[in-house]
Design a protein around this motif. Structure first.
Motif, PDB file in Angstrom:
ATOM      1  N   LEU A 499       0.846  -1.200   0.000  1.00 39.61           N
ATOM      2  CA  LEU A 499       0.000   0.000   0.000  1.00 39.61           C
ATOM      3  C   LEU A 499       0.878   1.246   0.000  1.00 39.61           C
ATOM      4  CD1 LEU A 499      -2.837  -0.941   2.541  1.00 39.61           C
ATOM      5  CD2 LEU A 499      -2.881  -1.057   0.046  1.00 39.61           C
ATOM      6  N   LEU A 500       1.185   1.749  -1.197  1.00 36.68           N
ATOM      7  CA  LEU A 500       2.038   2.924  -1.321  1.00 36.68           C
ATOM      8  C   LEU A 500       1.199   4.193  -1.240  1.00 36.68           C
ATOM      9  CD1 LEU A 500       4.557   1.770  -4.096  1.00 36.68           C
ATOM     10  CD2 LEU A 500       4.578   1.314  -1.630  1.00 36.68           C
ATOM     11  N   GLY A 501       1.877   5.341  -1.424  1.00 41.06           N
ATOM     12  CA  GLY A 501       1.168   6.613  -1.379  1.00 41.06           C
ATOM     13  C   GLY A 501       0.718   6.947   0.028  1.00 41.06           C
ATOM     14  N   ARG A 502      -0.558   7.341   0.127  1.00 38.04           N
ATOM     15  CA  ARG A 502      -1.151   7.658   1.430  1.00 38.04           C
ATOM     16  C   ARG A 502      -2.436   6.859   1.580  1.00 38.04           C
ATOM     17  NH1 ARG A 502      -2.308  13.615   4.169  1.00 38.04           N
ATOM     18  NH2 ARG A 502      -3.054  12.796   6.169  1.00 38.04           N
ATOM     19  N   PRO A 503      -2.318   5.607   1.998  1.00 43.43           N
ATOM     20  CA  PRO A 503      -3.518   4.784   2.156  1.00 43.43           C
ATOM     21  C   PRO A 503      -4.413   5.328   3.265  1.00 43.43           C
ATOM     22  CG  PRO A 503      -1.606   3.680   3.101  1.00 43.43           C
ATOM     23  CD  PRO A 503      -1.095   4.888   2.381  1.00 43.43           C
ATOM     24  N   SER A 504      -5.684   4.991   3.201  1.00 43.19           N
ATOM     25  CA  SER A 504      -6.625   5.436   4.227  1.00 43.19           C
ATOM     26  C   SER A 504      -7.566   4.288   4.580  1.00 43.19           C
ATOM     27  CB  SER A 504      -7.437   6.640   3.736  1.00 43.19           C
ATOM     28  OG  SER A 504      -8.183   6.292   2.578  1.00 43.19           O
ATOM     29  N   GLY A 505      -8.195   4.398   5.724  1.00 44.70           N
ATOM     30  CA  GLY A 505      -9.181   3.405   6.146  1.00 44.70           C
ATOM     31  C   GLY A 505      -8.591   2.071   6.541  1.00 44.70           C
ATOM     32  N   PHE A 506      -7.289   1.985   6.705  1.00 40.53           N
ATOM     33  CA  PHE A 506      -6.661   0.702   7.009  1.00 40.53           C
ATOM     34  C   PHE A 506      -6.562   0.478   8.523  1.00 40.53           C
ATOM     35  CE2 PHE A 506      -3.230   3.809   6.621  1.00 40.53           C
ATOM     36  CZ  PHE A 506      -2.448   3.545   7.734  1.00 40.53           C
ATOM     37  N   THR A 507      -6.334  -0.777   8.876  1.00 36.96           N
ATOM     38  CA  THR A 507      -6.153  -1.174  10.268  1.00 36.96           C
ATOM     39  C   THR A 507      -4.720  -1.638  10.480  1.00 36.96           C
ATOM     40  OG1 THR A 507      -8.470  -1.837  10.533  1.00 36.96           O
ATOM     41  CG2 THR A 507      -6.883  -2.818  12.057  1.00 36.96           C
ATOM     42  N   ILE A 508      -4.097  -1.173  11.544  1.00 37.37           N
ATOM     43  CA  ILE A 508      -2.769  -1.653  11.928  1.00 37.37           C
ATOM     44  C   ILE A 508      -2.952  -2.890  12.799  1.00 37.37           C
ATOM     45  CG2 ILE A 508      -0.739  -1.182  13.358  1.00 37.37           C
ATOM     46  CD1 ILE A 508      -0.485   0.208  10.754  1.00 37.37           C
ATOM     47  N   ASN A 509      -2.325  -3.995  12.396  1.00 38.79           N
ATOM     48  CA  ASN A 509      -2.470  -5.267  13.102  1.00 38.79           C
ATOM     49  C   ASN A 509      -1.279  -5.503  14.032  1.00 38.79           C
ATOM     50  OD1 ASN A 509      -4.916  -6.450  11.601  1.00 38.79           O
ATOM     51  ND2 ASN A 509      -3.551  -5.834   9.937  1.00 38.79           N
ATOM     52  N   ILE A 510      -1.549  -5.560  15.320  1.00 41.56           N
ATOM     53  CA  ILE A 510      -0.510  -5.786  16.326  1.00 41.56           C
ATOM     54  C   ILE A 510      -0.482  -7.269  16.651  1.00 41.56           C
ATOM     55  CG2 ILE A 510       0.377  -5.137  18.591  1.00 41.56           C
ATOM     56  CD1 ILE A 510       0.083  -2.791  16.585  1.00 41.56           C
ATOM     57  N   ARG A 511       0.589  -7.952  16.257  1.00 43.62           N
ATOM     58  CA  ARG A 511       0.628  -9.401  16.441  1.00 43.62           C
ATOM     59  C   ARG A 511       1.390  -9.837  17.689  1.00 43.62           C
ATOM     60  NH1 ARG A 511       5.216  -9.722  12.549  1.00 43.62           N
ATOM     61  NH2 ARG A 511       6.804 -11.063  13.510  1.00 43.62           N
ATOM     62  N   GLU A 512       2.337  -8.999  18.162  1.00 46.16           N
ATOM     63  CA  GLU A 512       3.186  -9.431  19.268  1.00 46.16           C
ATOM     64  C   GLU A 512       3.858  -8.220  19.907  1.00 46.16           C
ATOM     65  OE1 GLU A 512       7.203 -12.218  19.924  1.00 46.16           O
ATOM     66  OE2 GLU A 512       6.207 -12.144  17.953  1.00 46.16           O
ATOM     67  N   ALA A 513       4.172  -8.336  21.199  1.00 49.63           N
ATOM     68  CA  ALA A 513       4.964  -7.323  21.895  1.00 49.63           C
ATOM     69  C   ALA A 513       6.126  -8.013  22.595  1.00 49.63           C
ATOM     70  CB  ALA A 513       4.109  -6.567  22.897  1.00 49.63           C
ATOM     71  N   ARG A 514       7.255  -7.317  22.674  1.00 49.47           N
ATOM     72  CA  ARG A 514       8.444  -7.880  23.305  1.00 49.47           C
ATOM     73  C   ARG A 514       9.057  -6.848  24.242  1.00 49.47           C
ATOM     74  NH1 ARG A 514      11.450 -10.468  17.913  1.00 49.47           N
ATOM     75  NH2 ARG A 514       9.819 -11.998  17.399  1.00 49.47           N
ATOM     76  N   PRO A 515       9.479  -7.269  25.438  1.00 45.95           N
ATOM     77  CA  PRO A 515      10.091  -6.314  26.364  1.00 45.95           C
ATOM     78  C   PRO A 515      11.550  -6.044  26.036  1.00 45.95           C
ATOM     79  CG  PRO A 515       9.997  -8.485  27.383  1.00 45.95           C
ATOM     80  CD  PRO A 515       9.374  -8.629  26.017  1.00 45.95           C
ATOM     81  N   SER A 516      11.931  -4.780  25.963  1.00 46.22           N
ATOM     82  CA  SER A 516      13.339  -4.380  25.872  1.00 46.22           C
ATOM     83  C   SER A 516      13.594  -3.453  27.054  1.00 46.22           C
ATOM     84  CB  SER A 516      13.624  -3.681  24.539  1.00 46.22           C
ATOM     85  OG  SER A 516      13.704  -4.599  23.478  1.00 46.22           O
ATOM     86  N   ILE A 517      13.600  -4.033  28.237  1.00 50.69           N
ATOM     87  CA  ILE A 517      13.636  -3.256  29.468  1.00 50.69           C
ATOM     88  C   ILE A 517      15.002  -2.604  29.666  1.00 50.69           C
ATOM     89  CG2 ILE A 517      13.137  -3.299  31.944  1.00 50.69           C
ATOM     90  CD1 ILE A 517      10.796  -3.995  29.982  1.00 50.69           C
ATOM     91  N   GLY A 518      16.056  -3.270  29.223  1.00 54.05           N
ATOM     92  CA  GLY A 518      17.378  -2.664  29.306  1.00 54.05           C
ATOM     93  C   GLY A 518      17.485  -1.441  28.417  1.00 54.05           C
ATOM     94  N   ALA A 519      16.956  -1.545  27.209  1.00 59.79           N
ATOM     95  CA  ALA A 519      16.954  -0.409  26.292  1.00 59.79           C
ATOM     96  C   ALA A 519      16.028   0.687  26.799  1.00 59.79           C
ATOM     97  CB  ALA A 519      16.540  -0.855  24.897  1.00 59.79           C
ATOM     98  N   GLY A 520      14.928   0.263  27.425  1.00 56.73           N
ATOM     99  CA  GLY A 520      13.988   1.236  27.971  1.00 56.73           C
ATOM    100  C   GLY A 520      12.768   1.464  27.112  1.00 56.73           C
ATOM    101  N   PHE A 521      12.328   0.429  26.363  1.00 55.85           N
ATOM    102  CA  PHE A 521      11.091   0.540  25.603  1.00 55.85           C
ATOM    103  C   PHE A 521      10.479  -0.831  25.383  1.00 55.85           C
ATOM    104  CE2 PHE A 521      14.572   1.081  22.318  1.00 55.85           C
ATOM    105  CZ  PHE A 521      14.475  -0.166  21.734  1.00 55.85           C
ATOM    106  N   ILE A 522       9.242  -0.834  24.898  1.00 57.56           N
ATOM    107  CA  ILE A 522       8.538  -2.061  24.538  1.00 57.56           C
ATOM    108  C   ILE A 522       8.475  -2.145  23.017  1.00 57.56           C
ATOM    109  CG2 ILE A 522       6.375  -3.350  24.683  1.00 57.56           C
ATOM    110  CD1 ILE A 522       7.803  -3.083  27.368  1.00 57.56           C
ATOM    111  N   VAL A 523       8.962  -3.243  22.444  1.00 58.16           N
ATOM    112  CA  VAL A 523       8.916  -3.440  20.988  1.00 58.16           C
ATOM    113  C   VAL A 523       7.554  -4.008  20.612  1.00 58.16           C
ATOM    114  CG1 VAL A 523       9.943  -4.633  19.020  1.00 58.16           C
ATOM    115  CG2 VAL A 523      11.407  -3.810  20.874  1.00 58.16           C
TER     116      VAL A 523
END
Length: 556
Positions: A499-523
């Protein structure tokens, strides 16, 4: 025109001590690494703590395409151009990964007459920083498996080890593996896998640390797995943070090199922006700010990835505010976003260009969300027609957007003078109202929704059941106030690379989260994004060789 490597090999490099002297460094501030590279002391920041900071300029871009955008080239060219207009500027870049170098993307040393040198070294093993990160990462993996083999005093659940091994190469065959086969003396069998080194949490930690003590503390906070009682297990529990820090004691020192025009450049750290936070090291950027009145730095891929993470993660942890942003666009890439196939890009097509401007427009809106002054840089290609470049310039000017046509690939710093003047003018005259996109007190889900809707332009966000459970667990464990690092395709504002350009009406699908606590963020992983890339059908490695006299050929 000559190839990048031919241009680089003909350039006249100054001895590295001359470059160090330009920056006012004493012999105690750096150590030579051959004749043209040096390591800058990690104690320099402490020594110059009371010195004023230079103004940090972030170079970002539209969504990348196979047509090329040349963000690193513009970064180098802008740094050279700043010197031509009498400004004391230092360039700060990431180190390239061997994966893309041998694969398809290419290196990260710029191009044409706007390169950092020696480009062969920088694009290959350089000073060994990435290998040190690989060693530290895999040492931890070995120590985890050895602990389980030797009795497992920490009660680690082998099924819930989240730490993967790494290698600095695109190797899809290593994504999912089984280790410990062959009987009791060969270890405990379990599923494992590899990431590419630049996606390692240790890479992120190195790039967000301010010194050895901070590095050791962050390493000790790494969560590598969970016990049978669902409690997180850290490097501190394993008591190996000292050993890991030892392996990184030289890698934490920034690398000093120069451009074709002998402009000082500090290159250090190389996290990918599509699967990590995409910025060079904090210690390198802050060091550059102590050594120059202006720092020209970049963040990977488009503003939806690299710039968002630079502004929401790196600048937050580093406690600094950028002075301005440069948004790089090319006529070729904009035409691809407007529907033109790569094979037809040489043909003039203002209608497609007009359609593709929507992608640029969205990235401009993102920079505006952060309240920063900016300039659009049109990175000129030889196939661009005057009608096409004029269209982009007029489009910007009609909307009151500062724009500069640049030709730094062919002309070096001379081709970026208009851009340099425009950036300095914006810094001196435009109002900055810098604000980050989200507050850390927001929930992890709300932070993700904010990025997806405000930066990507998504209509909705869909969390998989595993992702929901992971995020809920992280909130329960006290990690909810951390920033989020989105892993998403670089090619589209959405999580669908087609989907190039500027797509609209789409959904972002979150499949997984991973802890990066040493770095200081959640992937947060979206769509089908992979943390271990694969090589293409025709890897760039097929064209590379070295002659009997040691001369490298085929490297870009």
């Amino acid at each position: 025109m000559k190839t990048d490597i031919e241009i680089a090999q003909e350039a006249k490099l100054e001895p590295i001590e001359v470059i160090a002297e330009k920056l006012g460094l004493t012999k105690d501030d750096w150590e030579p690494y051959g004749h043209t590279k040096a390591k800058v002391s990690d104690k320099l920041l402490q020594k110059k703590a009371n010195d004023p900071d230079g103004k940090i300029i972030l170079v970002t871009a539209i969504n990348p395409t196979p047509a090329g955008e040349g963000k690193s080239t513009v970064t180098v060219g802008l740094g050279q151009a700043m010197h031509k207009i009498g400004k004391n500027a230092v360039i700060a870049l990431r180190e390239p990964s061997l994966g893309p170098v041998m694969g398809i993307k290419g290196g990260a040393a710029g191009g044409g007459y706007s390169q950092v040198l020696p480009m062969e070294d920088i694009n290959l093993h350089f000073t060994g920083d990435l290998h040190a990160i690989t060693s530290a990462n895999n040492a931890l993996a070995a120590l985890i498996d050895n602990h389980i083999q030797q009795g497992n005093d920490l009660n680690i659940d082998p099924r819930r080890i989240v730490w993967k091994r790494v290698i600095d190469m695109n190797d899809r065959a290593l994504r999912e593996i089984v280790i410990g086969l062959g009987g009791p003396k060969k270890g405990v069998p379990r599923q494992d896998g590899f990431n590419i080194t630049v996606a390692s949490e240790i890479m992120a930690i190195l790039c967000l640390s301010t010194g050895i003590d901070d590095l050791k503390e962050r390493l000790s906070n790494i969560v590598f797995g969970y016990t049978y009682d669902d409690e997180p297990v850290t490097v501190r529990d394993l008591k190996v943070e000292g050993a890991l820090t030892l392996l990184l004691k030289d890698a934490i020192k920034p690398n000093l090199v120069q451009t074709i025009e002998n402009t000082p450049a500090i290159i250090h750290g190389g996290p990918f922006a599509n699967i990590a936070h995409g910025c060079n090291s904090l210690i390198a950027t802050k060091t550059a700010a102590k050594l120059g009145d202006y720092v020209i730095t970049e963040a990977g891929f488009g503003a939806d990835l690299g710039a968002e993470k630079f502004l929401d993660i790196k600048s937050r942890i580093g406690d600094f505010e950028p002075a301005a942003v440069v948004i790089v666009a090319t006529v070729r890439a904009l035409k691809m976003h407007g529907g033109v196939a790569k094979d037809n890009l040489k043909e003039e097509n203002v209608d497609a260009l007009k359609a593709g401007m929507e992608n640029l427009e969205k990235h401009i809106e993102t920079v505006n969300e952060f309240g920063l002054p900016y300039v659009v840089a049109i990175n000129k290609f030889p196939t661009d027609t005057e009608n096409e470049t004029s269209f982009v310039e007029n489009w910007c000017e009609e909307r009151g957007i500062k724009v500069a046509l640049t030709d730094v690939f062919a002309k070096g710093g001379e081709g970026g003078i208009d851009l340099a003047k425009a950036v300095v003018e914006q810094i001196d005259t435009a109002e900055s109202n810098f604000k980050r996109l989200y507050d850390l007190d927001m929930s992890l889900e709300d932070k993700i929704r904010t990025i997806a809707t405000k930066v990507y332009g998504a209509a909705d966000v869909d969390f998989s059941l595993p992702a929901k459970k992971q995020l809920a667990l992280y909130e329960k464990l006290g990690w909810g106030k951390l920033p989020v690092c989105m892993a998403k395709t670089q090619y589209s504002l959405s999580d669908n690379p087609a989907l190039l350009g500027r797509p609209s009406g789409f959904t972002i699908n979150i499949r997984e989260a991973r802890p990066s606590i040493g770095a200081g963020f959640i992937v947060v992983l979206t769509g089908d994004v992979m943390t271990m890339p694969g090589l293409p059908k025709q890897p760039a490695a097929l064209k590379m060789d070295v002659k009997e006299d040691g001369k490298i050929v085929g490297l870009f």
